[in-house]
Motif scaffolding. Structure first.
Motif, PDB file in Angstrom:
ATOM      1  N   THR A 199       3.914   9.050  -1.774  1.00  0.00           N
ATOM      2  CA  THR A 199       2.798   8.285  -2.339  1.00  0.00           C
ATOM      3  C   THR A 199       1.870   7.776  -1.256  1.00  0.00           C
ATOM      4  O   THR A 199       0.646   7.728  -1.444  1.00  0.00           O
ATOM      5  CB  THR A 199       3.334   7.113  -3.169  1.00  0.00           C
ATOM      6  N   GLY A 200       2.417   7.389  -0.123  1.00  0.00           N
ATOM      7  CA  GLY A 200       1.569   6.889   0.950  1.00  0.00           C
ATOM      8  C   GLY A 200       2.363   6.567   2.183  1.00  0.00           C
ATOM      9  O   GLY A 200       3.602   6.654   2.197  1.00  0.00           O
ATOM     10  N   VAL A 201       1.649   6.208   3.242  1.00  0.00           N
ATOM     11  CA  VAL A 201       2.251   5.766   4.497  1.00  0.00           C
ATOM     12  C   VAL A 201       1.608   4.435   4.863  1.00  0.00           C
ATOM     13  O   VAL A 201       0.383   4.344   4.992  1.00  0.00           O
ATOM     14  CB  VAL A 201       2.039   6.773   5.635  1.00  0.00           C
ATOM     15  N   VAL A 202       2.430   3.415   5.013  1.00  0.00           N
ATOM     16  CA  VAL A 202       1.978   2.075   5.384  1.00  0.00           C
ATOM     17  C   VAL A 202       2.519   1.752   6.770  1.00  0.00           C
ATOM     18  O   VAL A 202       3.695   2.000   7.051  1.00  0.00           O
ATOM     19  CB  VAL A 202       2.467   1.023   4.366  1.00  0.00           C
ATOM     20  N   MET A 203       1.668   1.215   7.619  1.00  0.00           N
ATOM     21  CA  MET A 203       2.100   0.792   8.950  1.00  0.00           C
ATOM     22  C   MET A 203       1.874  -0.697   9.099  1.00  0.00           C
ATOM     23  O   MET A 203       0.829  -1.223   8.701  1.00  0.00           O
ATOM     24  CB  MET A 203       1.326   1.547  10.030  1.00  0.00           C
ATOM     25  N   THR A 204       2.853  -1.386   9.670  1.00  0.00           N
ATOM     26  CA  THR A 204       2.681  -2.777  10.062  1.00  0.00           C
ATOM     27  C   THR A 204       2.400  -2.814  11.562  1.00  0.00           C
ATOM     28  O   THR A 204       2.624  -1.836  12.273  1.00  0.00           O
ATOM     29  CB  THR A 204       3.930  -3.611   9.746  1.00  0.00           C
ATOM     30  N   GLY A 205       1.920  -3.956  12.043  1.00  0.00           N
ATOM     31  CA  GLY A 205       1.682  -4.083  13.477  1.00  0.00           C
ATOM     32  C   GLY A 205       0.260  -3.736  13.869  1.00  0.00           C
ATOM     33  O   GLY A 205      -0.647  -3.649  13.037  1.00  0.00           O
ATOM     34  N   ILE A 261      -0.929   2.994  -3.740  1.00  0.00           N
ATOM     35  CA  ILE A 261       0.357   2.621  -3.167  1.00  0.00           C
ATOM     36  C   ILE A 261       1.102   1.631  -4.064  1.00  0.00           C
ATOM     37  O   ILE A 261       2.332   1.694  -4.205  1.00  0.00           O
ATOM     38  CB  ILE A 261       0.148   2.024  -1.760  1.00  0.00           C
ATOM     39  N   ALA A 262       0.374   0.726  -4.697  1.00  0.00           N
ATOM     40  CA  ALA A 262       0.996  -0.334  -5.499  1.00  0.00           C
ATOM     41  C   ALA A 262       1.327   0.098  -6.920  1.00  0.00           C
ATOM     42  O   ALA A 262       2.122  -0.549  -7.598  1.00  0.00           O
ATOM     43  CB  ALA A 262       0.067  -1.547  -5.554  1.00  0.00           C
ATOM     44  N   ARG A 263       0.735   1.194  -7.378  1.00  0.00           N
ATOM     45  CA  ARG A 263       0.885   1.587  -8.781  1.00  0.00           C
ATOM     46  C   ARG A 263       2.346   1.945  -9.106  1.00  0.00           C
ATOM     47  O   ARG A 263       3.025   2.645  -8.353  1.00  0.00           O
ATOM     48  CB  ARG A 263      -0.021   2.779  -9.071  1.00  0.00           C
ATOM     49  N   LEU A 264       2.809   1.462 -10.240  1.00  0.00           N
ATOM     50  CA  LEU A 264       4.141   1.778 -10.741  1.00  0.00           C
ATOM     51  C   LEU A 264       4.022   2.342 -12.154  1.00  0.00           C
ATOM     52  O   LEU A 264       3.125   1.947 -12.900  1.00  0.00           O
ATOM     53  CB  LEU A 264       5.023   0.523 -10.757  1.00  0.00           C
ATOM     54  N   PRO A 265       4.900   3.249 -12.562  1.00  0.00           N
ATOM     55  CA  PRO A 265       5.978   3.831 -11.756  1.00  0.00           C
ATOM     56  C   PRO A 265       5.443   4.861 -10.763  1.00  0.00           C
ATOM     57  O   PRO A 265       4.360   5.409 -10.959  1.00  0.00           O
ATOM     58  CB  PRO A 265       6.864   4.503 -12.809  1.00  0.00           C
ATOM     59  N   ALA A 323      -2.029   8.310   0.784  1.00  0.00           N
ATOM     60  CA  ALA A 323      -2.702   7.027   1.035  1.00  0.00           C
ATOM     61  C   ALA A 323      -2.164   6.427   2.328  1.00  0.00           C
ATOM     62  O   ALA A 323      -0.963   6.165   2.433  1.00  0.00           O
ATOM     63  CB  ALA A 323      -2.474   6.075  -0.133  1.00  0.00           C
ATOM     64  N   VAL A 324      -3.034   6.202   3.304  1.00  0.00           N
ATOM     65  CA  VAL A 324      -2.624   5.701   4.618  1.00  0.00           C
ATOM     66  C   VAL A 324      -3.335   4.377   4.879  1.00  0.00           C
ATOM     67  O   VAL A 324      -4.570   4.325   4.899  1.00  0.00           O
ATOM     68  CB  VAL A 324      -2.969   6.712   5.725  1.00  0.00           C
ATOM     69  N   GLU A 325      -2.548   3.307   5.080  1.00  0.00           N
ATOM     70  CA  GLU A 325      -3.136   1.993   5.315  1.00  0.00           C
ATOM     71  C   GLU A 325      -2.243   1.169   6.244  1.00  0.00           C
ATOM     72  O   GLU A 325      -1.076   1.493   6.450  1.00  0.00           O
ATOM     73  CB  GLU A 325      -3.329   1.233   4.001  1.00  0.00           C
ATOM     74  N   ARG A 326      -2.823   0.085   6.761  1.00  0.00           N
ATOM     75  CA  ARG A 326      -2.081  -0.874   7.573  1.00  0.00           C
ATOM     76  C   ARG A 326      -1.967  -2.182   6.795  1.00  0.00           C
ATOM     77  O   ARG A 326      -2.959  -2.693   6.268  1.00  0.00           O
ATOM     78  CB  ARG A 326      -2.789  -1.108   8.910  1.00  0.00           C
ATOM     79  N   LEU A 327      -0.751  -2.738   6.716  1.00  0.00           N
ATOM     80  CA  LEU A 327      -0.484  -3.973   5.981  1.00  0.00           C
ATOM     81  C   LEU A 327       0.498  -4.825   6.776  1.00  0.00           C
ATOM     82  O   LEU A 327       1.184  -4.319   7.683  1.00  0.00           O
ATOM     83  CB  LEU A 327       0.126  -3.668   4.604  1.00  0.00           C
ATOM     84  N   THR A 328       0.617  -6.070   6.422  1.00  0.00           N
ATOM     85  CA  THR A 328       1.688  -6.905   6.952  1.00  0.00           C
ATOM     86  C   THR A 328       2.926  -6.705   6.074  1.00  0.00           C
ATOM     87  O   THR A 328       2.850  -6.166   4.956  1.00  0.00           O
ATOM     88  CB  THR A 328       1.296  -8.388   6.946  1.00  0.00           C
ATOM     89  N   VAL A 329       4.068  -7.159   6.565  1.00  0.00           N
ATOM     90  CA  VAL A 329       5.291  -7.056   5.768  1.00  0.00           C
ATOM     91  C   VAL A 329       5.128  -7.807   4.444  1.00  0.00           C
ATOM     92  O   VAL A 329       5.567  -7.339   3.388  1.00  0.00           O
ATOM     93  CB  VAL A 329       6.495  -7.592   6.570  1.00  0.00           C
ATOM     94  N   ASP A 330       4.462  -8.949   4.488  1.00  0.00           N
ATOM     95  CA  ASP A 330       4.261  -9.738   3.269  1.00  0.00           C
ATOM     96  C   ASP A 330       3.379  -9.025   2.253  1.00  0.00           C
ATOM     97  O   ASP A 330       3.424  -9.343   1.058  1.00  0.00           O
ATOM     98  CB  ASP A 330       3.638 -11.098   3.605  1.00  0.00           C
TER      99      ASP A 330
END
Length: 260
Positions: free
Chosen positions: A138-144, A104-108, A165-172
């Protein structure tokens, strides 16, 4: 129950606590196509499941033939919350979180990351993952608090959690990239080209964007909608936005993906 049946049930119980439930033939089919490790797969009828594979997914027919253990319907019903009409259920190893976060973090990037800001509906979340996989996101991120790997979400995603790539993260903790957040007060999306490295953010079905996500947004964009219509379904909004991205950028979906 035969000895073979009992072995299948015992294997299920041994792996159930730490594994992802694949509910039904299609979830198992997609998981296998996208490289999931599946330690156990059960069916109320091996012959029916193999016939379904021969008709709809011949690319995974041999893999299923080597995996499936036939068990009585009553035994399978005792192991899953709700037996799928196809009479198939399996357990898969959840993808490595560190590897998902790195992807998810990889660029470009060649395709956006979808951000669901505090989603509430399990089925909607699963439908979004299915859409994201179809467009090659590239992925799906969910907050909460919603668990993106909840069995109901995986069921709604038809096993396509393993295709992105499916993960849960905070906004930060969101990965780098410009955030394009969907909001009724935003500029019409039809005048905006969405870049491949974007984070496409969608608020919850009930309350919209959180203050934290709104503050993180670089751009607010809106979907065209008839006056007096309150909103679109979350999955519909994601689908419309991904389609717009695909027409104004370079779609990242791999070529040659099976259609069934």
């Amino acid at each position: 129950m035969s000895r073979a049946d009992a072995v299948g049930v015992d294997a299920w119980r041994a792996h159930a606590e730490a594994s992802v439930l694949l509910d039904g033939f299609h979830a198992l089919k997609h998981a296998l196509r996208f490289g999931a490790r599946v330690p156990v797969a059960l069916a109320t009828s091996r012959a029916a499941a193999i016939a379904l594979a021969e008709e709809l997914a011949p690319d995974v027919r041999d893999a299923l033939d080597g995996l499936l253990v036939e068990v009585p319907e009553a035994s399978l019903r005792a192991l899953v919350p709700r037996l799928h009409p196809t009479g198939v259920a399996a357990l898969a190893v959840r993808p490595d979180r560190a590897a998902n976060l790195a992807a998810i973090a990889r660029l470009p990037r060649t395709a956006p990351v979808i951000v669901l800001d505090n989603p509430r509906n399990l089925g909607n979340a699963g439908a979004v993952i299915r859409l994201a996989a179809g467009f090659g996101a590239t992925g799906v991120v969910m907050t909460g608090s919603l668990d993106p790997w909840h069995p109901t979400v995986v069921r709604g995603g038809a096993g396509l959690h393993f295709a992105t790539a499916v993960e849960r993260l905070t906004v930060d903790e969101l990965p780098p990239g410009p955030v394009y957040a969907l909001d009724p007060e935003g500029e019409d999306i039809r005048g905006t080209a969405l870049p491949d490295d974007a984070l496409l953010a969608f608020g919850s079905e009930r309350s919209g964007l959180s203050p934290e996500l709104r503050a993180r947004a670089d751009h607010l964009v809106s979907l065209p909608m008839r006056a007096q219509v309150s909103s679109y379904n979350l999955a519909t909004s994601v689908g419309m936005t991904l389609f717009h991205w695909s027409t104004c950028g370079t779609p990242g979906a791999p070529e040659g993906r099976p259609a069934a």
